[in-house]
Design a protein around this motif. Structure first.
Motif, PDB file in Angstrom:
ATOM      1  N   LEU A 105       0.841  -1.195   0.000  1.00 45.28           N
ATOM      2  CA  LEU A 105       0.000   0.000   0.000  1.00 45.28           C
ATOM      3  C   LEU A 105       0.879   1.249   0.000  1.00 45.28           C
ATOM      4  O   LEU A 105       1.636   1.500   0.940  1.00 45.28           O
ATOM      5  CB  LEU A 105      -0.909   0.009   1.231  1.00 45.28           C
ATOM      6  N   LEU A 106       0.770   2.048  -1.063  1.00 46.97           N
ATOM      7  CA  LEU A 106       1.442   3.343  -1.132  1.00 46.97           C
ATOM      8  C   LEU A 106       0.451   4.423  -0.691  1.00 46.97           C
ATOM      9  O   LEU A 106      -0.639   4.097  -0.217  1.00 46.97           O
ATOM     10  CB  LEU A 106       1.965   3.581  -2.552  1.00 46.97           C
ATOM     11  N   HIS A 107       0.782   5.674  -0.829  1.00 45.65           N
ATOM     12  CA  HIS A 107      -0.121   6.725  -0.338  1.00 45.65           C
ATOM     13  C   HIS A 107       0.038   8.007  -1.141  1.00 45.65           C
ATOM     14  O   HIS A 107       1.012   8.181  -1.892  1.00 45.65           O
ATOM     15  CB  HIS A 107       0.143   7.002   1.147  1.00 45.65           C
ATOM     16  N   GLY A 108      -0.923   8.905  -0.965  1.00 42.67           N
ATOM     17  CA  GLY A 108      -0.890  10.201  -1.621  1.00 42.67           C
ATOM     18  C   GLY A 108      -0.135  11.246  -0.812  1.00 42.67           C
ATOM     19  O   GLY A 108       0.355  10.983   0.291  1.00 42.67           O
ATOM     20  N   ARG A 109      -0.081  12.466  -1.348  1.00 41.57           N
ATOM     21  CA  ARG A 109       0.732  13.534  -0.756  1.00 41.57           C
ATOM     22  C   ARG A 109       0.285  13.928   0.645  1.00 41.57           C
ATOM     23  O   ARG A 109       1.111  14.287   1.500  1.00 41.57           O
ATOM     24  CB  ARG A 109       0.703  14.759  -1.676  1.00 41.57           C
ATOM     25  N   SER A 110      -0.994  13.884   0.922  1.00 40.17           N
ATOM     26  CA  SER A 110      -1.513  14.324   2.222  1.00 40.17           C
ATOM     27  C   SER A 110      -1.642  13.188   3.225  1.00 40.17           C
ATOM     28  O   SER A 110      -2.181  13.401   4.325  1.00 40.17           O
ATOM     29  CB  SER A 110      -2.880  15.000   2.039  1.00 40.17           C
ATOM     30  N   PHE A 111      -1.147  12.009   2.879  1.00 44.38           N
ATOM     31  CA  PHE A 111      -1.388  10.841   3.715  1.00 44.38           C
ATOM     32  C   PHE A 111      -0.097  10.074   4.002  1.00 44.38           C
ATOM     33  O   PHE A 111       0.995  10.508   3.648  1.00 44.38           O
ATOM     34  CB  PHE A 111      -2.429   9.942   3.047  1.00 44.38           C
ATOM     35  N   VAL A 172      -1.004  -1.044  -4.540  1.00 43.02           N
ATOM     36  CA  VAL A 172      -2.084  -0.056  -4.510  1.00 43.02           C
ATOM     37  C   VAL A 172      -1.431   1.324  -4.503  1.00 43.02           C
ATOM     38  O   VAL A 172      -0.633   1.632  -3.616  1.00 43.02           O
ATOM     39  CB  VAL A 172      -2.970  -0.241  -3.260  1.00 43.02           C
ATOM     40  N   SER A 173      -1.770   2.138  -5.492  1.00 43.54           N
ATOM     41  CA  SER A 173      -1.028   3.392  -5.694  1.00 43.54           C
ATOM     42  C   SER A 173      -1.955   4.585  -5.901  1.00 43.54           C
ATOM     43  O   SER A 173      -2.392   4.867  -7.012  1.00 43.54           O
ATOM     44  CB  SER A 173      -0.090   3.241  -6.895  1.00 43.54           C
ATOM     45  N   PRO A 174      -2.251   5.332  -4.831  1.00 38.91           N
ATOM     46  CA  PRO A 174      -3.059   6.536  -4.966  1.00 38.91           C
ATOM     47  C   PRO A 174      -2.219   7.769  -5.320  1.00 38.91           C
ATOM     48  O   PRO A 174      -1.064   7.894  -4.895  1.00 38.91           O
ATOM     49  CB  PRO A 174      -3.681   6.718  -3.573  1.00 38.91           C
ATOM     50  N   SER A 175      -2.776   8.637  -6.090  1.00 35.53           N
ATOM     51  CA  SER A 175      -2.315  10.008  -6.294  1.00 35.53           C
ATOM     52  C   SER A 175      -0.803  10.153  -6.467  1.00 35.53           C
ATOM     53  O   SER A 175      -0.218   9.608  -7.402  1.00 35.53           O
ATOM     54  CB  SER A 175      -2.813  10.872  -5.138  1.00 35.53           C
ATOM     55  N   MET A 176      -0.150  10.887  -5.562  1.00 34.07           N
ATOM     56  CA  MET A 176       1.278  11.194  -5.657  1.00 34.07           C
ATOM     57  C   MET A 176       2.148   9.969  -5.876  1.00 34.07           C
ATOM     58  O   MET A 176       3.187  10.028  -6.559  1.00 34.07           O
ATOM     59  CB  MET A 176       1.718  11.946  -4.401  1.00 34.07           C
ATOM     60  N   SER A 177       1.759   8.837  -5.324  1.00 37.14           N
ATOM     61  CA  SER A 177       2.596   7.633  -5.422  1.00 37.14           C
ATOM     62  C   SER A 177       2.718   7.120  -6.857  1.00 37.14           C
ATOM     63  O   SER A 177       3.553   6.272  -7.159  1.00 37.14           O
ATOM     64  CB  SER A 177       2.055   6.526  -4.523  1.00 37.14           C
ATOM     65  N   GLY A 178       1.914   7.687  -7.763  1.00 38.67           N
ATOM     66  CA  GLY A 178       2.057   7.340  -9.171  1.00 38.67           C
ATOM     67  C   GLY A 178       3.430   7.702  -9.713  1.00 38.67           C
ATOM     68  O   GLY A 178       3.887   7.123 -10.699  1.00 38.67           O
ATOM     69  N   GLU A 179       4.104   8.673  -9.062  1.00 43.35           N
ATOM     70  CA  GLU A 179       5.468   9.013  -9.460  1.00 43.35           C
ATOM     71  C   GLU A 179       6.388   7.804  -9.338  1.00 43.35           C
ATOM     72  O   GLU A 179       7.392   7.698 -10.042  1.00 43.35           O
ATOM     73  CB  GLU A 179       5.992  10.159  -8.590  1.00 43.35           C
ATOM     74  N   ALA A 193       1.656  -9.073  -9.551  1.00 49.21           N
ATOM     75  CA  ALA A 193       0.479  -9.899  -9.846  1.00 49.21           C
ATOM     76  C   ALA A 193      -0.692  -9.016 -10.235  1.00 49.21           C
ATOM     77  O   ALA A 193      -1.582  -9.438 -10.980  1.00 49.21           O
ATOM     78  CB  ALA A 193       0.115 -10.751  -8.637  1.00 49.21           C
ATOM     79  N   GLY A 194      -0.696  -7.790  -9.722  1.00 49.27           N
ATOM     80  CA  GLY A 194      -1.786  -6.871 -10.004  1.00 49.27           C
ATOM     81  C   GLY A 194      -1.409  -5.452  -9.624  1.00 49.27           C
ATOM     82  O   GLY A 194      -0.471  -5.218  -8.856  1.00 49.27           O
ATOM     83  N   TYR A 195      -2.168  -4.497 -10.150  1.00 44.71           N
ATOM     84  CA  TYR A 195      -1.890  -3.072  -9.933  1.00 44.71           C
ATOM     85  C   TYR A 195      -3.216  -2.366  -9.710  1.00 44.71           C
ATOM     86  O   TYR A 195      -4.168  -2.555 -10.481  1.00 44.71           O
ATOM     87  CB  TYR A 195      -1.156  -2.511 -11.152  1.00 44.71           C
ATOM     88  N   ILE A 196      -3.297  -1.561  -8.642  1.00 49.48           N
ATOM     89  CA  ILE A 196      -4.524  -0.820  -8.334  1.00 49.48           C
ATOM     90  C   ILE A 196      -4.196   0.663  -8.201  1.00 49.48           C
ATOM     91  O   ILE A 196      -3.876   1.168  -7.118  1.00 49.48           O
ATOM     92  CB  ILE A 196      -5.190  -1.334  -7.043  1.00 49.48           C
ATOM     93  N   PRO A 197      -4.231   1.409  -9.313  1.00 51.08           N
ATOM     94  CA  PRO A 197      -4.020   2.850  -9.250  1.00 51.08           C
ATOM     95  C   PRO A 197      -5.310   3.572  -8.851  1.00 51.08           C
ATOM     96  O   PRO A 197      -6.390   3.242  -9.354  1.00 51.08           O
ATOM     97  CB  PRO A 197      -3.605   3.200 -10.680  1.00 51.08           C
ATOM     98  N   VAL A 198      -5.179   4.534  -7.946  1.00 52.58           N
ATOM     99  CA  VAL A 198      -6.337   5.325  -7.524  1.00 52.58           C
ATOM    100  C   VAL A 198      -6.057   6.781  -7.901  1.00 52.58           C
ATOM    101  O   VAL A 198      -5.434   7.529  -7.157  1.00 52.58           O
ATOM    102  CB  VAL A 198      -6.597   5.204  -6.008  1.00 52.58           C
ATOM    103  N   ALA A 199      -6.495   7.160  -9.099  1.00 49.33           N
ATOM    104  CA  ALA A 199      -6.258   8.501  -9.639  1.00 49.33           C
ATOM    105  C   ALA A 199      -4.819   8.956  -9.422  1.00 49.33           C
ATOM    106  O   ALA A 199      -4.564   9.999  -8.820  1.00 49.33           O
ATOM    107  CB  ALA A 199      -7.239   9.497  -9.009  1.00 49.33           C
TER     108      ALA A 199
END
Length: 276
Positions: A105-111, A172-179, A193-199
């Motif tokens: 689990l990765l996270h976004g900029r505010s988290f 699992v990659s939300p927001s900023m973690s897309g970098e 095995a899988g990728y779950i991007p969240v915007a």
């Protein structure tokens, strides 16, 4: 006559034992594992149309909702490319049979990793049988060091350091973690095995001609109320991936999993089941 009766009873007991083993009522690691592995192989050989697959078909088991109360979350650090990375880890409790699958689990900029603990993602996924790790990315949360190197290579080194590559994790990659995750996909998608991007951000950093060749099953999640523009960009850029599935969470903003955690958890669970 007696021999026939004994044979009949013996066969009945074996059948009962197999039934109980498969259902998980009794545990016999070696044989039970072989049987379950055979079931997984059969399932994985089926062709899945990821563009139309139903990811709401199976509800979260009540047993997992109860078992999550017994999940222990540990905290630790690991050195990756001169960055001391803080992470939280949850493993299946003793009452739950591990599936052998893992989730990062990765996270976004505010988290941070704490976010996934607060909304119980760590505990619930561990109660479903998965090894789950949530990290604080460089410069966020309890990871104070900044990263100066390539973010995609950092993610690869992180997966290696956490011993996640053997199980081919789901990221699992939300927001900023897309970098980190999007650039990682360009070179190393076969390691997942899988990728779950969240915007996520940076979805335009990989050419469509490259994304079209990436085969990893991908669950693209976004909120109906996301007004950042990132959801639209992610949909436009990532939907060319041949094994991708887009799912909109109603009444959810940019961090859609925060507004609809129960729905998000159900989606992840169904996605994980199809990856077995």
């Amino acid at each position: 006559m007696r021999t026939g009766v004994k044979l009949f009873v013996g066969v009945g007991l074996v059948c009962l034992w197999l039934l109980l083993t498969i259902s998980g009522i009794i545990q016999f690691p070696e044989i039970g594992g072989i049987i379950k592995d055979m079931a997984h192989l059969t399932k994985s050989s089926d062709k899945i149309n990821w563009k139309t697959v139903n990811l709401y078909s199976i509800d979260l088991p009540e047993s997992a909702k109860e078992a999550k109360n017994n999940v222990v979350i540990s905290q630790n650090t690991v050195k990756v490319m001169d960055v001391k990375v803080f992470y939280r880890e949850a493993k299946p409790p003793d009452s739950v049979t591990a599936t052998g699958q893992s989730v990062l689990l990765l996270h976004g900029r505010s988290f941070s990793s704490e976010t996934w603990e607060k909304i119980e993602t760590l505990r619930l996924l561990a109660a479903l049988g998965y090894r789950v790790i949530a990290v604080d990315l460089p410069g966020y949360g309890n990871t104070h060091d900044k990263l100066t190197g390539d973010r995609g290579e950092f993610l690869l080194s992180l997966l290696q350091a956490l011993d996640l590559l053997k199980s081919r994790p789901v990221v699992v990659s939300p927001s900023m973690s897309g970098e980190y995750s999007v650039t990682f996909l360009k070179e190393h998608s076969s390691k997942l095995a899988g990728y779950i991007p969240v915007a996520p951000v940076a979805t335009n950093s990989v050419p469509p001609s490259v994304l079209e060749k990436i085969q990893v099953p991908t669950l693209i999640v976004y909120g109906s109320e996301d007004n950042t523009g990132l959801a639209e960009a992610a949909l436009k850029n990532l939907k060319v991936m041949p094994n991708s599935r887009e799912v909109k969470l109603e009444q959810a903003g940019h961090p859609a999993y925060l507004n609809q955690p129960d729905v998000f958890h159900k989606l992840v669970y169904n996605f994980m089941l199809l990856l077995k």
